[in-house]
Structures are given as C-alpha cells and as structure tokens.
Design a protein around this motif. Sequence first.
Motif, PDB file in Angstrom:
ATOM      1  N   LEU A 136       0.828  -1.195   0.000  1.00 37.27           N
ATOM      2  CA  LEU A 136       0.000   0.000   0.000  1.00 37.27           C
ATOM      3  C   LEU A 136       0.869   1.254   0.000  1.00 37.27           C
ATOM      4  CD1 LEU A 136      -2.796   1.298   0.158  1.00 37.27           C
ATOM      5  CD2 LEU A 136      -2.691   1.055   2.650  1.00 37.27           C
ATOM      6  N   ASN A 137       1.942   1.233   0.780  1.00 38.36           N
ATOM      7  CA  ASN A 137       2.848   2.376   0.820  1.00 38.36           C
ATOM      8  C   ASN A 137       3.474   2.643  -0.538  1.00 38.36           C
ATOM      9  OD1 ASN A 137       2.282   2.497   3.529  1.00 38.36           O
ATOM     10  ND2 ASN A 137       4.209   1.554   4.192  1.00 38.36           N
ATOM     11  N   ASN A 138       3.865   1.572  -1.219  1.00 41.59           N
ATOM     12  CA  ASN A 138       4.452   1.720  -2.553  1.00 41.59           C
ATOM     13  C   ASN A 138       3.451   2.333  -3.531  1.00 41.59           C
ATOM     14  OD1 ASN A 138       6.906   0.642  -1.748  1.00 41.59           O
ATOM     15  ND2 ASN A 138       6.352  -1.453  -2.323  1.00 41.59           N
ATOM     16  N   SER A 139       2.200   1.908  -3.450  1.00 44.32           N
ATOM     17  CA  SER A 139       1.176   2.433  -4.358  1.00 44.32           C
ATOM     18  C   SER A 139       0.894   3.910  -4.096  1.00 44.32           C
ATOM     19  CB  SER A 139      -0.116   1.627  -4.217  1.00 44.32           C
ATOM     20  OG  SER A 139       0.088   0.278  -4.583  1.00 44.32           O
ATOM     21  N   LEU A 140       1.058   4.334  -2.822  1.00 50.34           N
ATOM     22  CA  LEU A 140       0.799   5.732  -2.463  1.00 50.34           C
ATOM     23  C   LEU A 140       2.081   6.572  -2.446  1.00 50.34           C
ATOM     24  CD1 LEU A 140      -1.719   5.186   0.479  1.00 50.34           C
ATOM     25  CD2 LEU A 140      -2.257   6.001  -1.823  1.00 50.34           C
ATOM     26  N   ASN A 141       3.203   5.956  -2.827  1.00 52.28           N
ATOM     27  CA  ASN A 141       4.511   6.643  -2.832  1.00 52.28           C
ATOM     28  C   ASN A 141       4.894   7.176  -1.454  1.00 52.28           C
ATOM     29  OD1 ASN A 141       4.881   6.211  -5.605  1.00 52.28           O
ATOM     30  ND2 ASN A 141       3.811   8.105  -6.138  1.00 52.28           N
ATOM     31  N   LEU A 142       4.668   6.344  -0.433  1.00 51.58           N
ATOM     32  CA  LEU A 142       5.058   6.700   0.921  1.00 51.58           C
ATOM     33  C   LEU A 142       6.347   5.972   1.276  1.00 51.58           C
ATOM     34  CD1 LEU A 142       1.584   6.348   2.702  1.00 51.58           C
ATOM     35  CD2 LEU A 142       2.648   8.440   1.843  1.00 51.58           C
ATOM     36  N   ASN A 143       7.244   6.651   1.968  1.00 49.17           N
ATOM     37  CA  ASN A 143       8.489   6.017   2.376  1.00 49.17           C
ATOM     38  C   ASN A 143       8.781   6.316   3.849  1.00 49.17           C
ATOM     39  OD1 ASN A 143      10.117   8.570   2.523  1.00 49.17           O
ATOM     40  ND2 ASN A 143       9.681   8.593   0.301  1.00 49.17           N
ATOM     41  N   ASP A 144       9.751   5.577   4.393  1.00 45.86           N
ATOM     42  CA  ASP A 144      10.053   5.697   5.819  1.00 45.86           C
ATOM     43  C   ASP A 144      10.576   7.077   6.180  1.00 45.86           C
ATOM     44  OD1 ASP A 144       9.239   3.128   6.062  1.00 45.86           O
ATOM     45  OD2 ASP A 144      11.232   2.253   6.345  1.00 45.86           O
ATOM     46  N   ALA A 145      11.225   7.750   5.259  1.00 43.77           N
ATOM     47  CA  ALA A 145      11.763   9.079   5.551  1.00 43.77           C
ATOM     48  C   ALA A 145      10.653  10.085   5.840  1.00 43.77           C
ATOM     49  CB  ALA A 145      12.629   9.556   4.386  1.00 43.77           C
ATOM     50  N   GLN A 146       9.480   9.853   5.250  1.00 43.64           N
ATOM     51  CA  GLN A 146       8.350  10.751   5.472  1.00 43.64           C
ATOM     52  C   GLN A 146       7.576  10.411   6.742  1.00 43.64           C
ATOM     53  OE1 GLN A 146       6.462   9.600   1.800  1.00 43.64           O
ATOM     54  NE2 GLN A 146       7.031  11.511   0.758  1.00 43.64           N
ATOM     55  N   ALA A 147       7.809   9.240   7.284  1.00 40.13           N
ATOM     56  CA  ALA A 147       6.986   8.735   8.380  1.00 40.13           C
ATOM     57  C   ALA A 147       7.400   9.327   9.723  1.00 40.13           C
ATOM     58  CB  ALA A 147       7.085   7.214   8.443  1.00 40.13           C
ATOM     59  N   LYS A 148       6.397   9.563  10.565  1.00 38.19           N
ATOM     60  CA  LYS A 148       6.629   9.877  11.962  1.00 38.19           C
ATOM     61  C   LYS A 148       6.525   8.583  12.769  1.00 38.19           C
ATOM     62  CE  LYS A 148       4.810  14.592  11.628  1.00 38.19           C
ATOM     63  NZ  LYS A 148       3.799  15.559  12.153  1.00 38.19           N
ATOM     64  N   THR A 149       7.063   8.591  13.963  1.00 36.68           N
ATOM     65  CA  THR A 149       7.066   7.379  14.779  1.00 36.68           C
ATOM     66  C   THR A 149       6.245   7.578  16.052  1.00 36.68           C
ATOM     67  OG1 THR A 149       9.153   8.071  15.802  1.00 36.68           O
ATOM     68  CG2 THR A 149       9.282   6.612  13.878  1.00 36.68           C
ATOM     69  N   LEU A 150       5.095   8.209  15.893  1.00 35.91           N
ATOM     70  CA  LEU A 150       4.251   8.491  17.048  1.00 35.91           C
ATOM     71  C   LEU A 150       2.794   8.621  16.623  1.00 35.91           C
ATOM     72  CD1 LEU A 150       3.698   9.476  20.011  1.00 35.91           C
ATOM     73  CD2 LEU A 150       4.180  11.798  19.164  1.00 35.91           C
ATOM     74  N   PHE A 151       1.897   7.956  17.343  1.00 38.90           N
ATOM     75  CA  PHE A 151       0.469   8.260  17.274  1.00 38.90           C
ATOM     76  C   PHE A 151      -0.191   7.770  18.562  1.00 38.90           C
ATOM     77  CE2 PHE A 151       0.701   4.105  15.045  1.00 38.90           C
ATOM     78  CZ  PHE A 151      -0.255   3.367  15.732  1.00 38.90           C
ATOM     79  N   ASN A 152      -1.351   8.354  18.883  1.00 37.41           N
ATOM     80  CA  ASN A 152      -2.106   7.998  20.071  1.00 37.41           C
ATOM     81  C   ASN A 152      -3.374   7.247  19.686  1.00 37.41           C
ATOM     82  OD1 ASN A 152      -0.396   9.363  22.025  1.00 37.41           O
ATOM     83  ND2 ASN A 152      -1.201  11.277  21.173  1.00 37.41           N
ATOM     84  N   SER A 153      -3.770   6.315  20.535  1.00 33.15           N
ATOM     85  CA  SER A 153      -4.975   5.526  20.289  1.00 33.15           C
ATOM     86  C   SER A 153      -5.800   5.501  21.570  1.00 33.15           C
ATOM     87  CB  SER A 153      -4.600   4.100  19.871  1.00 33.15           C
ATOM     88  OG  SER A 153      -5.747   3.334  19.579  1.00 33.15           O
ATOM     89  N   SER A 154      -7.051   5.944  21.485  1.00 33.96           N
ATOM     90  CA  SER A 154      -7.888   6.088  22.680  1.00 33.96           C
ATOM     91  C   SER A 154      -8.596   4.782  23.026  1.00 33.96           C
ATOM     92  CB  SER A 154      -8.924   7.189  22.466  1.00 33.96           C
ATOM     93  OG  SER A 154      -9.777   6.866  21.375  1.00 33.96           O
ATOM     94  N   LEU A 155      -8.986   4.666  24.291  1.00 33.31           N
ATOM     95  CA  LEU A 155      -9.843   3.575  24.731  1.00 33.31           C
ATOM     96  C   LEU A 155     -11.297   3.874  24.352  1.00 33.31           C
ATOM     97  CD1 LEU A 155      -8.486   2.794  28.335  1.00 33.31           C
ATOM     98  CD2 LEU A 155      -8.065   1.513  26.230  1.00 33.31           C
ATOM     99  N   PRO A 156     -12.146   2.845  24.304  1.00 29.96           N
ATOM    100  CA  PRO A 156     -13.566   3.062  23.947  1.00 29.96           C
ATOM    101  C   PRO A 156     -14.374   3.580  25.139  1.00 29.96           C
ATOM    102  CG  PRO A 156     -13.161   0.737  24.300  1.00 29.96           C
ATOM    103  CD  PRO A 156     -11.817   1.415  24.394  1.00 29.96           C
ATOM    104  N   THR A 157     -14.135   4.831  25.516  1.00 27.85           N
ATOM    105  CA  THR A 157     -14.789   5.429  26.678  1.00 27.85           C
ATOM    106  C   THR A 157     -16.311   5.362  26.556  1.00 27.85           C
ATOM    107  OG1 THR A 157     -12.920   6.968  26.806  1.00 27.85           O
ATOM    108  CG2 THR A 157     -14.854   7.481  28.142  1.00 27.85           C
ATOM    109  N   ALA A 158     -16.960   5.011  27.666  1.00 32.93           N
ATOM    110  CA  ALA A 158     -18.417   4.858  27.632  1.00 32.93           C
ATOM    111  C   ALA A 158     -19.012   5.144  29.007  1.00 32.93           C
ATOM    112  CB  ALA A 158     -18.799   3.450  27.182  1.00 32.93           C
TER     113      ALA A 158
END
Length: 518
Positions: A363-385
């Motif tokens: 998928l990355n190849n098809s979208l022309n994405l490479n590791d140099a463009q990538a960040k190494t951080l994201f947050n993922s929330s819990l399913p608060t209810a």
Amino acid sequence: MFRLVLLFIIYLSFPFRGVAQQWLGISGSNYTGTNTLYSNPANVADSRYKVYVNLIGNDLFLTNNFTNWDAPYSVLQLFSNTVSSEYRNPVTKNIIYKDEYLAANQSNGKKHMHSIDDLRGPSIMINLNDQQAFALSTRIRTGINFTGMESQFADFIRTGIKNEDLENKLVSLNGTAFNTNSFVEIGLTFGQVLFDEEEDFVKIGGTIKRLVGLYSAHLMVDNANYNIIEDPANPDERLLQLNNIIAKYGYTQNGSYENARFSPSWLFGNNSAGSGWGLDIGFVYEYRPNLKKFTYREKGILKLDPSKNKYKYRLGVSLIDIGGLKYANPNYVKNWQVNATNKVFNSADFKKIADFDDAFSRLNNSLNLNDAQAKTLFNSSLPTALSVNFDYHYKNNIYINSVWTQALRSDYSVGIKSPSLLAVTPRWETKWAEVAMPFALLDNYSTFSFGLAARLGPIFLGTDNLGSILNIGKPRGLDLYFGASIPIFRRPPTVPNACFYENSSRKSFKEILMFWKK
C-alpha cells in the motif's frame, strides 16, 4: 473480498489462540465475580465472595450493517468447522461456500463493521472486610472498527472489484475510518462502602489500568474519492482509480506483537510498541427496605448476613475506559499524513500477501510513501463509555436487569469503539446456578437481538445473539462468551438468624441528603 476482510477480523480477534462491552447475560449477576468489575468497579465491595479467582473468560462479538448471513449453516459452524456433511464436498469434505451467502443489507445511511474480542485472563478478587475489597485483573482486548462507509464502498468490500454495478461511479470516502487495536490490560481495583444506613446503601470503586500495546493500525480519511474503471491493457480486469486522498494513516509493524514478552521491562518499560494508562470509576446504590430480615447478633455485635443479596433494587452508574495508549517506539511505529492524487490499484498488486507488514508495504508503494516521510508516534484512545445498570429483585430468585451503555468516543477518532446498546435481561439466580435471557438493541440501538446465558457452579456460557448461533433471521453478527473460575463464598451466620431490628441514632442516607429540610 469480504471473505478476506472477515478472515482478517477473525485473525486479529485471536492473536493469542493459545485470542461490550457485551456479556449481557452475566452483567447483572451477583455471582460472576471479577467479570462485573469491567462494567462498574464499585461491584468489588460487598460481594457474595470472600475470594473469587477467574481462570479464563472470552467474548467474541461481531456486527455490521451492510451484509446479512444468508446460508444454510451458521457463521459459528463455518469457523468452528462443524458444518454437516450435507453442505460439504463429498470428495474433499471441504465446506461448500457461495458468494450469495453474504446478502446485501438494504438499510440507508453510512455503513460500518465492529469486531471486539475480550480475553479475560487470571484475576483475583478479595473481600478484605464488610467495607472494603480489592481485585487484580488481567485482560487482552482486540477491536476492529470500520465506520463512515458509503453504501457503494461497502458493496465493493462485500463483492469485490468485478461487480459491474459499481463501475464508472464516483464514490466518496470522506469520513471513512478504519481502526484496530490490540493491547494487554492489567487492572488494580479498589472498592469501599460509603454509606450503610438502614434502607440506603452506597458503595464506590475505581480501577487503574496499565495498558501495553500489541498491535495497532488506523486510516482516517478526511477527503477522498475513487471510481472503478476497465483496465485498458486487459478488458476482463478492473482498476480502482483513486482520484485523490487526504488522510491520517499509521500502524505498528509485526514485531510489535512477535516480540511481546510479559516481563516487567515490557509491561512497564519502553520495549513495547506503545503503552498508557486507563481508568474506570463508578458507584452503586441499593435500596434495602427489608434489612431486618438479614440482621443478626453474634457475640453481642449487630451484623448483616454477607451471603445474601439485600436489595429490592440496585442502581449502578460508571464511566469506563478513560484514557488511551501512546505508540512511540521507533522500532515498530510508522505514521503518515497522506496527500496523494491519481493513484491506480489493481488486484495483482495485492495477491499472495505474506503478512500485515507485506500488505502495508505494498500500500505504501502504491501511495509513494516512504520511511523518511513517516513519523514514529500516534495515540490511540480507549472506547470510553457511560454505563448505567439497574437491577430489580422481583421475588425469590427472580431478577430483572437493565443496562444502558452509551459510547462517548467519536467514530472519527483514532482508537477502537464499543457500540452503544440498551438491554433488559430477566434471570433466575442462585448461589450455584443461574439462567438469563437478554433482550437487546445492539449496534448503536439499530439491531434487535436476544440471547441466552447459563452458569453452573464455576462455569458460565452465553451469547447475546442467539440468532447467530441458531442461524435465525439472517443474522448480521456473532456473539459468544464463556468463563471458568474458582469461587470461595462468604459464610452465612454461625448462629440462628433472628429477625432483629434496632433504631440507630445515626442519620440515614436520605436524612443526610435532605439536611436542608427541617
């Protein structure tokens, strides 16, 4: 195509085969120990157990609103390989499957799919005294959400790229979101009786949870559209032409779960792909109009029988799954802000995929994405209810429970979600046996379902979607849960229980709340 997606869901839902907030058949029970703490941690205090040890439990829940199962055998039979010989190839013995078994659901609006697996590992709950209790719990949770899909895109997932009805139509992907997250949860729960004043009883509780990420991926589409066209080089093939896409896209690599080690450095250090903290808080109120039936004197001290339920009705309110995980290990984490135009995909690009890393790499190849463009951080929330549970003691061993769970996270947030629900569950309950039958509006109140659950001694088994098990009414999902435990009950009085009642000089809970009224 949809079969591959469904297999992908089942695969992720069991990352440790050796892997609603549902569990409606047992959610109101007074005899399922640590399993009630996940909906309200205040349940840990004043339970019927001196000690409760959970050995194992698991719930697999799947629902969607764009396809129905219309086959002569159930989904459970398909994946458990228990389909009868009538629907198997007489030579190979393989199950006969036809594409039309996945029938289109003609409901209006955006389409979605939710899959949740909740593996509850070894846990212990200990009653310290009449006022306090604590628990230590372990859990592995896996969820997948696919939301905000237009019906044409849902049909594409269900039927594949060669559906002629989908050709040459401009389809929007705006607001489409895909999330998956699998993580370990270790919880420490403490509960305290706050008021115990004649008819009124209140207890509170909280759980602090250590979260350690095993695997996560997300795709949040801000703006995109595509159309399916004929392949100029091969008229028998079709291409997906992605005209433009602006999206947030990230995932953890396979090593994030392959290198998981349940050691202190992995659980509390920086060796995992991501980690975080969570919190559950709640309270329970019980109305006890016949308290004197459970009151006795022992060695001159006025006591209550700890082995009996004393309420006429019980109300519990809790806020669960506050918090989330931060994925920040550069060895495993990749995250992009995608902005691309005029990308073309064909089926050959995704044939013979070896694993998730291979799929994302293509998928990355098809979208022309490479590791140099990538960040190494994201947050993922819990399913608060928000969870509200009301339990009414009708008479003898008959109870009627109702539960309302309202999801508080947006569909367009990074992290798994648990769909909202409303359920009423009558049950027959004793110390060693129990039968319950939930009637529910599941999947954000859009699907009526009924279930059946039973407990015999230390073992329980149930489903909140009996139609999927029995293959009734073209089901849109699947649900099945079970558990095993070692229960050690609190002891009843050692002297005959005399109906004794004495007035207390202390103010009742109602009098405390009505302090302003003379």
